[in-house]
Scaffold this motif. Structure first.
Motif, PDB file in Angstrom:
ATOM      1  N   GLN A  80      11.956  15.088 -16.856  1.00  0.00           N
ATOM      2  CA  GLN A  80      12.644  16.362 -16.738  1.00  0.00           C
ATOM      3  C   GLN A  80      13.983  16.219 -16.022  1.00  0.00           C
ATOM      4  O   GLN A  80      14.273  15.208 -15.395  1.00  0.00           O
ATOM      5  N   TRP A  81      14.778  17.270 -16.158  1.00  0.00           N
ATOM      6  CA  TRP A  81      16.055  17.339 -15.471  1.00  0.00           C
ATOM      7  C   TRP A  81      15.853  17.973 -14.098  1.00  0.00           C
ATOM      8  O   TRP A  81      15.101  18.937 -13.960  1.00  0.00           O
ATOM      9  N   THR A  82      16.513  17.411 -13.084  1.00  0.00           N
ATOM     10  CA  THR A  82      16.405  17.950 -11.728  1.00  0.00           C
ATOM     11  C   THR A  82      17.795  18.054 -11.113  1.00  0.00           C
ATOM     12  O   THR A  82      18.750  17.421 -11.567  1.00  0.00           O
ATOM     13  N   LEU A  83      17.884  18.855 -10.066  1.00  0.00           N
ATOM     14  CA  LEU A  83      19.137  18.978  -9.332  1.00  0.00           C
ATOM     15  C   LEU A  83      19.366  17.749  -8.457  1.00  0.00           C
ATOM     16  O   LEU A  83      18.418  17.176  -7.909  1.00  0.00           O
ATOM     17  N   THR A  84      20.597  17.355  -8.316  1.00  0.00           N
ATOM     18  CA  THR A  84      20.961  16.351  -7.329  1.00  0.00           C
ATOM     19  C   THR A  84      21.165  17.058  -5.990  1.00  0.00           C
ATOM     20  O   THR A  84      21.138  18.293  -5.902  1.00  0.00           O
ATOM     21  N   LEU A  85      21.406  16.302  -4.931  1.00  0.00           N
ATOM     22  CA  LEU A  85      21.720  16.918  -3.637  1.00  0.00           C
ATOM     23  C   LEU A  85      22.991  17.754  -3.751  1.00  0.00           C
ATOM     24  O   LEU A  85      23.091  18.843  -3.170  1.00  0.00           O
ATOM     25  N   ILE A 115      17.433  24.959 -14.536  1.00  0.00           N
ATOM     26  CA  ILE A 115      16.957  23.716 -13.920  1.00  0.00           C
ATOM     27  C   ILE A 115      16.608  23.964 -12.461  1.00  0.00           C
ATOM     28  O   ILE A 115      15.597  23.465 -11.945  1.00  0.00           O
ATOM     29  N   ALA A 116      17.418  24.761 -11.782  1.00  0.00           N
ATOM     30  CA  ALA A 116      17.154  25.082 -10.378  1.00  0.00           C
ATOM     31  C   ALA A 116      15.853  25.854 -10.231  1.00  0.00           C
ATOM     32  O   ALA A 116      15.091  25.641  -9.276  1.00  0.00           O
TER      33      ALA A 116
END
Length: 225
Positions: free
Chosen positions: A206-211, A149-150
């Motif tokens: 899509q899946w994304t990173l949170t802070l 994901i990153a």
């Protein structure tokens, strides 16, 4: 195939059984000496609080001491090779948590992440106390999906891209070599678990990173090699 005295064995019990008794005693003694040499500067600067690190280490069983010392030495070696200066101090709760968790971890991928976290703390003394807790709840499969994901977000943040290094078809992220073949677009338990840890979110299609996920990635990525 790992050598008999390799630390990359499945299970602490196998680690102890794989080494002859005489060699095992020497291995434990070397681990204890190595650990104390590395943490001595920290102990001297932090006084009584620093001695808590040694006290926690002394309470580990022998096999755990070997694993913990190996993780601390790997972290120390990463810092030395990088040429970065250590802060001389660490947050005691972060360092102790990392030592105790690495003493129970035999998966080579996860051990690499613990070494990265320890190296970050040795240099910056700014690892958030929540990150050892998060790392302790991840499996290698969790970390692999998080890395994928990153990778998708590498073009969205220059600072983040620099932190995780250059990428190619086969990337190394979080110390994990993975192929960019899609692991699965649909939600799985691992996705749900990473959401529960606050590391990823579902945004649009899509899946994304949170802070939190981005900060965690930066902390446990191998930025010392």
């Amino acid at each position: 195939m790992p050598e008999e005295n390799s630390l990359d064995l499945v299970g602490i019990g196998k680690l102890a059984k794989a080494v002859p008794q005489k060699a095992w005693v020497q291995l434990v003694d070397t681990a204890c000496r190595t650990f104390r040499e590395i943490v001595a500067p920290i102990t001297s600067l932090t006084g009584g609080f620093g001695r808590l690190i040694e006290a926690k280490f002394d309470r580990l069983v022998d096999a755990e001491k070997v694993l913990a010392a190996e993780a601390v030495k790997k972290a120390h070696d990463k810092v030395v090779r990088s040429g970065k200066a250590t802060s001389g101090k660490v947050k005691i709760n972060v360092f102790i948590a990392a030592v105790e968790e690495s003493a129970l971890e035999t998966d080579p991928v996860m051990r690499e992440l613990w070494a990265n976290l320890l190296a970050q703390e040795m240099v910056t003394a700014q690892v958030h106390p929540e990150f050892p807790k998060i790392l302790s709840r991840l499996s290698a499969a969790d970390a692999q999906l998080l890395a994928q994901i990153a990778e998708r977000e590498k073009d969205k943040s220059t600072a983040f891209r620099n932190a995780i290094g250059s990428l190619s078809t086969n990337i190394s992220l979080l110390g994990i070599s993975i192929n960019l073949t899609e692991l699965g677009r649909n939600a799985t338990y691992i996705h749900e678990h990473l959401v529960g840890l606050g590391l990823i979110k579902h945004a649009g299609a899509q899946w994304t990173l949170t802070l939190t996920g981005k900060a965690f990635i930066q902390t446990v990525s191998d930025s010392f090699e």
